[in-house]
Design a protein around this motif. Structure first.
Motif, PDB file in Angstrom:
ATOM      1  N   ASN A 115       6.393  19.579  12.475  1.00 47.83           N
ATOM      2  CA  ASN A 115       6.664  18.735  11.312  1.00 47.83           C
ATOM      3  C   ASN A 115       8.171  18.593  11.107  1.00 47.83           C
ATOM      4  OD1 ASN A 115       6.915  17.699   8.600  1.00 47.83           O
ATOM      5  ND2 ASN A 115       4.796  18.308   8.271  1.00 47.83           N
ATOM      6  N   ILE A 116       8.640  17.345  11.035  1.00 43.90           N
ATOM      7  CA  ILE A 116      10.060  17.096  10.771  1.00 43.90           C
ATOM      8  C   ILE A 116      10.201  16.132   9.589  1.00 43.90           C
ATOM      9  CG2 ILE A 116      10.913  17.616  13.091  1.00 43.90           C
ATOM     10  CD1 ILE A 116      10.837  14.645  13.688  1.00 43.90           C
ATOM     11  N   SER A 117       9.344  16.284   8.592  1.00 44.13           N
ATOM     12  CA  SER A 117       9.384  15.430   7.416  1.00 44.13           C
ATOM     13  C   SER A 117      10.594  15.769   6.551  1.00 44.13           C
ATOM     14  CB  SER A 117       8.100  15.596   6.590  1.00 44.13           C
ATOM     15  OG  SER A 117       6.962  15.317   7.377  1.00 44.13           O
ATOM     16  N   ILE A 118      11.045  14.777   5.770  1.00 47.54           N
ATOM     17  CA  ILE A 118      12.188  14.982   4.885  1.00 47.54           C
ATOM     18  C   ILE A 118      11.862  14.445   3.495  1.00 47.54           C
ATOM     19  CG2 ILE A 118      13.914  14.900   6.722  1.00 47.54           C
ATOM     20  CD1 ILE A 118      14.458  11.993   5.993  1.00 47.54           C
ATOM     21  N   LEU A 119      12.593  14.966   2.507  1.00 49.76           N
ATOM     22  CA  LEU A 119      12.499  14.493   1.129  1.00 49.76           C
ATOM     23  C   LEU A 119      13.749  13.693   0.782  1.00 49.76           C
ATOM     24  CD1 LEU A 119      11.134  17.466  -1.040  1.00 49.76           C
ATOM     25  CD2 LEU A 119       9.981  15.317  -0.541  1.00 49.76           C
ATOM     26  N   LEU A 120      13.551  12.624   0.022  1.00 48.16           N
ATOM     27  CA  LEU A 120      14.659  11.875  -0.546  1.00 48.16           C
ATOM     28  C   LEU A 120      14.606  12.061  -2.057  1.00 48.16           C
ATOM     29  CD1 LEU A 120      14.646   8.485   1.419  1.00 48.16           C
ATOM     30  CD2 LEU A 120      15.897  10.591   1.924  1.00 48.16           C
ATOM     31  N   TRP A 121      15.672  12.658  -2.623  1.00 48.54           N
ATOM     32  CA  TRP A 121      15.708  12.936  -4.053  1.00 48.54           C
ATOM     33  C   TRP A 121      16.366  11.782  -4.809  1.00 48.54           C
ATOM     34  CZ3 TRP A 121      13.609  17.281  -6.318  1.00 48.54           C
ATOM     35  CH2 TRP A 121      13.190  18.293  -5.442  1.00 48.54           C
ATOM     36  N   ASN A 122      15.827  11.511  -6.005  1.00 49.32           N
ATOM     37  CA  ASN A 122      16.427  10.522  -6.920  1.00 49.32           C
ATOM     38  C   ASN A 122      16.807   9.229  -6.189  1.00 49.32           C
ATOM     39  OD1 ASN A 122      16.301  12.444  -9.034  1.00 49.32           O
ATOM     40  ND2 ASN A 122      18.245  13.329  -8.345  1.00 49.32           N
ATOM     41  N   ILE A 123      15.813   8.605  -5.603  1.00 51.54           N
ATOM     42  CA  ILE A 123      16.082   7.426  -4.788  1.00 51.54           C
ATOM     43  C   ILE A 123      16.643   6.278  -5.633  1.00 51.54           C
ATOM     44  CG2 ILE A 123      14.326   7.994  -3.076  1.00 51.54           C
ATOM     45  CD1 ILE A 123      12.476   5.968  -4.433  1.00 51.54           C
ATOM     46  N   THR A 124      17.439   5.432  -4.995  1.00 56.10           N
ATOM     47  CA  THR A 124      17.992   4.234  -5.622  1.00 56.10           C
ATOM     48  C   THR A 124      17.532   3.019  -4.824  1.00 56.10           C
ATOM     49  OG1 THR A 124      20.009   4.283  -4.274  1.00 56.10           O
ATOM     50  CG2 THR A 124      20.013   5.568  -6.330  1.00 56.10           C
ATOM     51  N   PHE A 125      17.877   1.854  -5.323  1.00 58.76           N
ATOM     52  CA  PHE A 125      17.487   0.638  -4.612  1.00 58.76           C
ATOM     53  C   PHE A 125      18.160   0.563  -3.234  1.00 58.76           C
ATOM     54  CE2 PHE A 125      16.715  -0.560  -9.064  1.00 58.76           C
ATOM     55  CZ  PHE A 125      15.398  -0.999  -8.964  1.00 58.76           C
ATOM     56  N   GLU A 126      19.345   1.170  -3.102  1.00 54.91           N
ATOM     57  CA  GLU A 126      20.030   1.175  -1.814  1.00 54.91           C
ATOM     58  C   GLU A 126      19.298   2.019  -0.776  1.00 54.91           C
ATOM     59  OE1 GLU A 126      21.499   1.586  -4.720  1.00 54.91           O
ATOM     60  OE2 GLU A 126      22.621  -0.307  -4.800  1.00 54.91           O
ATOM     61  N   ASP A 127      18.426   2.921  -1.226  1.00 53.14           N
ATOM     62  CA  ASP A 127      17.674   3.766  -0.292  1.00 53.14           C
ATOM     63  C   ASP A 127      16.481   3.026   0.320  1.00 53.14           C
ATOM     64  OD1 ASP A 127      19.299   6.012  -0.665  1.00 53.14           O
ATOM     65  OD2 ASP A 127      18.219   6.566  -2.487  1.00 53.14           O
ATOM     66  N   GLY A 128      16.144   1.885  -0.218  1.00 60.40           N
ATOM     67  CA  GLY A 128      15.005   1.145   0.309  1.00 60.40           C
ATOM     68  C   GLY A 128      15.303   0.558   1.673  1.00 60.40           C
ATOM     69  N   GLY A 129      14.304   0.580   2.550  1.00 59.08           N
ATOM     70  CA  GLY A 129      14.475   0.019   3.891  1.00 59.08           C
ATOM     71  C   GLY A 129      13.657   0.777   4.917  1.00 59.08           C
ATOM     72  N   ASP A 130      14.032   0.595   6.190  1.00 57.81           N
ATOM     73  CA  ASP A 130      13.298   1.205   7.303  1.00 57.81           C
ATOM     74  C   ASP A 130      13.971   2.490   7.759  1.00 57.81           C
ATOM     75  OD1 ASP A 130      11.483  -0.858   7.289  1.00 57.81           O
ATOM     76  OD2 ASP A 130      12.517  -2.026   8.834  1.00 57.81           O
ATOM     77  N   TYR A 131      13.154   3.549   7.881  1.00 52.48           N
ATOM     78  CA  TYR A 131      13.618   4.841   8.380  1.00 52.48           C
ATOM     79  C   TYR A 131      12.897   5.119   9.704  1.00 52.48           C
ATOM     80  CZ  TYR A 131      15.722   5.743   3.816  1.00 52.48           C
ATOM     81  OH  TYR A 131      16.495   5.669   2.675  1.00 52.48           O
ATOM     82  N   THR A 132      13.653   5.461  10.733  1.00 50.58           N
ATOM     83  CA  THR A 132      13.096   5.693  12.067  1.00 50.58           C
ATOM     84  C   THR A 132      13.105   7.179  12.384  1.00 50.58           C
ATOM     85  OG1 THR A 132      13.866   3.545  12.869  1.00 50.58           O
ATOM     86  CG2 THR A 132      13.300   5.185  14.520  1.00 50.58           C
ATOM     87  N   CYS A 133      11.942   7.686  12.745  1.00 55.96           N
ATOM     88  CA  CYS A 133      11.795   9.071  13.193  1.00 55.96           C
ATOM     89  C   CYS A 133      11.798   9.050  14.725  1.00 55.96           C
ATOM     90  CB  CYS A 133      10.490   9.661  12.650  1.00 55.96           C
ATOM     91  SG  CYS A 133      10.197  11.368  13.124  1.00 55.96           S
ATOM     92  N   PHE A 134      12.799   9.707  15.335  1.00 50.54           N
ATOM     93  CA  PHE A 134      13.029   9.600  16.781  1.00 50.54           C
ATOM     94  C   PHE A 134      12.940  10.979  17.434  1.00 50.54           C
ATOM     95  CE2 PHE A 134      15.988  10.018  20.329  1.00 50.54           C
ATOM     96  CZ  PHE A 134      15.618   8.967  21.150  1.00 50.54           C
ATOM     97  N   GLY A 135      12.434  11.001  18.674  1.00 50.19           N
ATOM     98  CA  GLY A 135      12.368  12.246  19.429  1.00 50.19           C
ATOM     99  C   GLY A 135      12.590  12.003  20.917  1.00 50.19           C
ATOM    100  N   ARG A 136      13.251  12.977  21.583  1.00 51.86           N
ATOM    101  CA  ARG A 136      13.470  12.900  23.040  1.00 51.86           C
ATOM    102  C   ARG A 136      13.228  14.280  23.624  1.00 51.86           C
ATOM    103  NH1 ARG A 136      18.277  10.938  23.112  1.00 51.86           N
ATOM    104  NH2 ARG A 136      19.400  12.915  23.321  1.00 51.86           N
TER     105      ARG A 136
END
Length: 231
Positions: A115-136
């Protein structure tokens, strides 16, 4: 030096060698496809209220295991990929130390398997968008995989209008109730008609017995006429 196989003609021998070489090449060239997989869930998006705290889920899976697996989260900021955090996972079951490069970000998968999940605290409108989870995974000759999770930040959550669903449910329920009422009424009507028919049959039998008695038939109580006297 010429080599001959007893019982095998040269053309057939060439075909046999070609087939063997082809099979060997295929076996050597086979590699697992998408052995490493990054998973962000069946629903890869979330709508959250401005100022709230959200979880960005991601787990990894590899059918042959990992060694020095490189993972990171990236945020697409108007076409520019910004690194949110990254880590190198040495082996299975080893605690992960995640380097954080963005404020209000917390790694929550360190004590959970894969598991490599993350928390985003006190999100703002600037935090909205696409987040990519990457592995190699170097153990798979550098094979990599990624998955995208979309965060939508809003002022308030939309209220779902259930009017149509309620109308449909009411219509279906009313139809079922009407059908049950019709079946009960039908069965009651058939029962009443059956009882009336039985009573009619009893009346016919009784009436027939009375008529036979009055006409002096078998079982009647009519008086016998006297025998006429001879002169």
């Amino acid at each position: 030096m010429e080599v001959r196989w007893r019982g095998v003609n040269p053309p057939k021998l060439g075909l046999l060698l070609t087939t063997i070489n082809l099979i060997f090449s295929l076996l050597v060239g086979i590699r697992p496809t998408q052995a490493l997989e990054m998973i962000v869930g069946k629903i890869p998006f979330l709508e959250a209220v401005n100022g709230s705290t959200v979880l960005l889920p991601c787990v990894y899976n590899s059918c042959i295991g990992i060694r020095n697996l490189y993972v990171n989260w990236q945020f697409n900021d108007n076409g520019t990929m910004q690194k949110v955090c990254e880590a190198v996972i040495r082996d299975e079951g080893v605690d992960t130390h995640m380097e954080i490069y963005r404020e209000r970000v917390e790694f929550v998968g360190k004590n959970l398997a894969n598991n490599i999940s993350i928390l985003l605290w006190n999100i703002t409108f600037e935090d909205g968008g696409d987040y990519t989870c990457f592995g190699r995974n170097p153990k798979e000759k550098g094979r990599n995989h990624s998955a995208v999770f979309r965060l939508i930040v809003v002022d308030e959550l939309r209220v779902v209008d259930n009017t149509l669903a309620i109308l449909i449910a009411s219509a279906v329920g009313g139809s079922i109730a009407a059908l049950m009422g019709f079946m009960l009424l039908k069965n009651f009507t058939l029962y009443v008609l059956a009882r009336m028919e039985e009573k009619n049959k009893e009346c016919l039998v009784t009436s027939s017995g009375i008529d036979n008695t009055e006409n002096g038939l078998s079982g009647s109580k009519a008086e016998a006429k006297p025998t006429p006297k001879k002169k």
